[in-house]
Design a protein around this motif. Sequence first.
Motif, PDB file in Angstrom:
ATOM      1  N   PHE A 118      38.554 -11.247 -51.975  1.00 30.66           N
ATOM      2  CA  PHE A 118      38.211 -12.059 -50.916  1.00 30.66           C
ATOM      3  C   PHE A 118      37.822 -11.440 -49.965  1.00 30.66           C
ATOM      4  N   TYR A 119      37.019 -11.848 -48.832  1.00 33.09           N
ATOM      5  CA  TYR A 119      36.543 -11.211 -47.602  1.00 33.09           C
ATOM      6  C   TYR A 119      36.458 -12.206 -46.594  1.00 33.09           C
ATOM      7  N   ALA A 120      36.997 -11.705 -45.429  1.00 32.82           N
ATOM      8  CA  ALA A 120      36.722 -12.825 -44.250  1.00 32.82           C
ATOM      9  C   ALA A 120      35.653 -12.378 -43.320  1.00 32.82           C
ATOM     10  N   ILE A 121      34.473 -13.498 -43.173  1.00 36.02           N
ATOM     11  CA  ILE A 121      33.606 -13.007 -42.126  1.00 36.02           C
ATOM     12  C   ILE A 121      33.859 -13.767 -40.963  1.00 36.02           C
ATOM     13  N   ILE A 122      33.954 -13.085 -39.966  1.00 30.23           N
ATOM     14  CA  ILE A 122      34.579 -13.570 -38.596  1.00 30.23           C
ATOM     15  C   ILE A 122      33.249 -13.561 -37.707  1.00 30.23           C
ATOM     16  N   SER A 123      32.855 -14.755 -37.098  1.00 28.24           N
ATOM     17  CA  SER A 123      31.651 -14.565 -36.488  1.00 28.24           C
ATOM     18  C   SER A 123      31.935 -15.240 -34.937  1.00 28.24           C
ATOM     19  N   GLU A 124      31.226 -14.400 -34.143  1.00 33.47           N
ATOM     20  CA  GLU A 124      31.281 -14.847 -32.505  1.00 33.47           C
ATOM     21  C   GLU A 124      30.104 -15.283 -32.197  1.00 33.47           C
ATOM     22  N   ILE A 135      24.712 -24.597 -44.168  1.00 39.37           N
ATOM     23  CA  ILE A 135      25.738 -25.187 -44.979  1.00 39.37           C
ATOM     24  C   ILE A 135      25.262 -25.134 -46.431  1.00 39.37           C
ATOM     25  N   GLU A 136      24.113 -25.097 -46.961  1.00 35.07           N
ATOM     26  CA  GLU A 136      23.476 -24.948 -48.159  1.00 35.07           C
ATOM     27  C   GLU A 136      23.858 -23.618 -48.867  1.00 35.07           C
ATOM     28  N   ARG A 137      24.075 -22.523 -47.985  1.00 36.98           N
ATOM     29  CA  ARG A 137      24.634 -21.093 -48.651  1.00 36.98           C
ATOM     30  C   ARG A 137      26.069 -21.626 -48.910  1.00 36.98           C
ATOM     31  N   LEU A 138      26.688 -22.147 -47.992  1.00 40.53           N
ATOM     32  CA  LEU A 138      28.206 -22.261 -48.280  1.00 40.53           C
ATOM     33  C   LEU A 138      28.473 -23.092 -49.369  1.00 40.53           C
ATOM     34  N   GLU A 139      27.527 -24.125 -49.843  1.00 42.44           N
ATOM     35  CA  GLU A 139      27.843 -25.096 -50.606  1.00 42.44           C
ATOM     36  C   GLU A 139      27.433 -24.288 -52.172  1.00 42.44           C
ATOM     37  N   SER A 140      26.574 -23.279 -52.092  1.00 45.96           N
ATOM     38  CA  SER A 140      26.523 -22.503 -53.234  1.00 45.96           C
ATOM     39  C   SER A 140      27.706 -21.743 -53.703  1.00 45.96           C
ATOM     40  N   LEU A 141      28.317 -21.055 -52.497  1.00 47.50           N
ATOM     41  CA  LEU A 141      29.577 -20.461 -52.789  1.00 47.50           C
ATOM     42  C   LEU A 141      30.448 -21.308 -53.493  1.00 47.50           C
ATOM     43  N   LYS A 142      30.495 -22.603 -52.832  1.00 50.32           N
ATOM     44  CA  LYS A 142      31.619 -23.498 -53.300  1.00 50.32           C
ATOM     45  C   LYS A 142      31.313 -23.963 -54.687  1.00 50.32           C
ATOM     46  N   GLU A 143      30.123 -24.052 -55.131  1.00 48.59           N
ATOM     47  CA  GLU A 143      29.959 -24.366 -56.539  1.00 48.59           C
ATOM     48  C   GLU A 143      30.266 -23.427 -57.284  1.00 48.59           C
ATOM     49  N   LEU A 144      30.124 -21.941 -56.884  1.00 45.42           N
ATOM     50  CA  LEU A 144      30.496 -21.054 -57.848  1.00 45.42           C
ATOM     51  C   LEU A 144      31.836 -20.758 -57.857  1.00 45.42           C
ATOM     52  N   GLY A 145      32.571 -21.403 -57.145  1.00 47.67           N
ATOM     53  CA  GLY A 145      33.973 -21.358 -57.154  1.00 47.67           C
ATOM     54  C   GLY A 145      34.413 -20.135 -56.449  1.00 47.67           C
ATOM     55  N   ARG A 146      33.672 -19.699 -55.324  1.00 45.47           N
ATOM     56  CA  ARG A 146      34.085 -18.349 -54.764  1.00 45.47           C
ATOM     57  C   ARG A 146      34.406 -18.592 -53.298  1.00 45.47           C
ATOM     58  N   LEU A 202      36.953 -20.031 -50.293  1.00 46.40           N
ATOM     59  CA  LEU A 202      38.229 -20.191 -50.046  1.00 46.40           C
ATOM     60  C   LEU A 202      38.305 -21.115 -48.954  1.00 46.40           C
ATOM     61  N   VAL A 203      37.598 -20.833 -47.797  1.00 45.85           N
ATOM     62  CA  VAL A 203      37.418 -21.960 -46.600  1.00 45.85           C
ATOM     63  C   VAL A 203      36.253 -21.501 -45.781  1.00 45.85           C
ATOM     64  N   ALA A 204      35.897 -22.362 -45.001  1.00 44.62           N
ATOM     65  CA  ALA A 204      34.798 -21.969 -44.042  1.00 44.62           C
ATOM     66  C   ALA A 204      34.678 -23.135 -42.884  1.00 44.62           C
ATOM     67  N   GLY A 205      34.460 -22.743 -41.610  1.00 46.37           N
ATOM     68  CA  GLY A 205      34.494 -23.719 -40.595  1.00 46.37           C
ATOM     69  C   GLY A 205      34.173 -23.078 -39.474  1.00 46.37           C
ATOM     70  N   PRO A 206      33.909 -23.823 -38.492  1.00 44.24           N
ATOM     71  CA  PRO A 206      33.511 -23.276 -37.123  1.00 44.24           C
ATOM     72  C   PRO A 206      34.709 -23.260 -36.268  1.00 44.24           C
ATOM     73  N   LEU A 215      34.286 -18.789 -39.182  1.00 40.68           N
ATOM     74  CA  LEU A 215      35.297 -18.110 -40.434  1.00 40.68           C
ATOM     75  C   LEU A 215      34.670 -18.500 -41.538  1.00 40.68           C
ATOM     76  N   VAL A 216      34.452 -17.731 -42.449  1.00 43.15           N
ATOM     77  CA  VAL A 216      34.238 -17.748 -43.903  1.00 43.15           C
ATOM     78  C   VAL A 216      35.204 -16.904 -44.581  1.00 43.15           C
ATOM     79  N   ILE A 217      35.621 -17.483 -45.504  1.00 40.69           N
ATOM     80  CA  ILE A 217      36.574 -16.606 -46.454  1.00 40.69           C
ATOM     81  C   ILE A 217      36.286 -16.967 -47.769  1.00 40.69           C
ATOM     82  N   ALA A 218      35.547 -16.087 -48.451  1.00 38.34           N
ATOM     83  CA  ALA A 218      35.009 -16.033 -49.862  1.00 38.34           C
ATOM     84  C   ALA A 218      35.113 -15.042 -50.702  1.00 38.34           C
TER      85      ALA A 218
END
Length: 99
Positions: free
Chosen positions: A2-8, A25-36, A38-42, A60-63
């Motif tokens: 897993f990697y944390a992507i922390i954006s400001e 959101i479309e890109r995040l949904e793709s990660l979700k569908e692949l089971g990759r 963990l969590v995402a949000g502003p 924050l995105v953790i994937a």
Amino acid sequence: MFYAIISEDVPNSLDKRKLARPTHIERLESLKELGRLLVAGPHPAIDCNDPGEHGFTGSLVIAEFNSLSDAQEWADNDPYVEAGVYRKVTVKPFKHVLP
């Protein structure tokens, strides 16, 4: 791993966020569908789930990715980067312990 992507965000990013949100959101949904995903949000700019016109200060995105460089490449290609929403993006390994 897993990697944390922390954006400001840049100041007053809300309008830019709204324009780029569907593809973000479309890109995040793709990660979700692949089971990759963990969590995402502003991060709301105020202590409230719906900050309205106050907007957000970042995200924050953790994937799961194959490597730090793959995670960095994914982060670099975020629609929010292209739209000028983010002023800084940090990518680092994340060890999932709980829950």
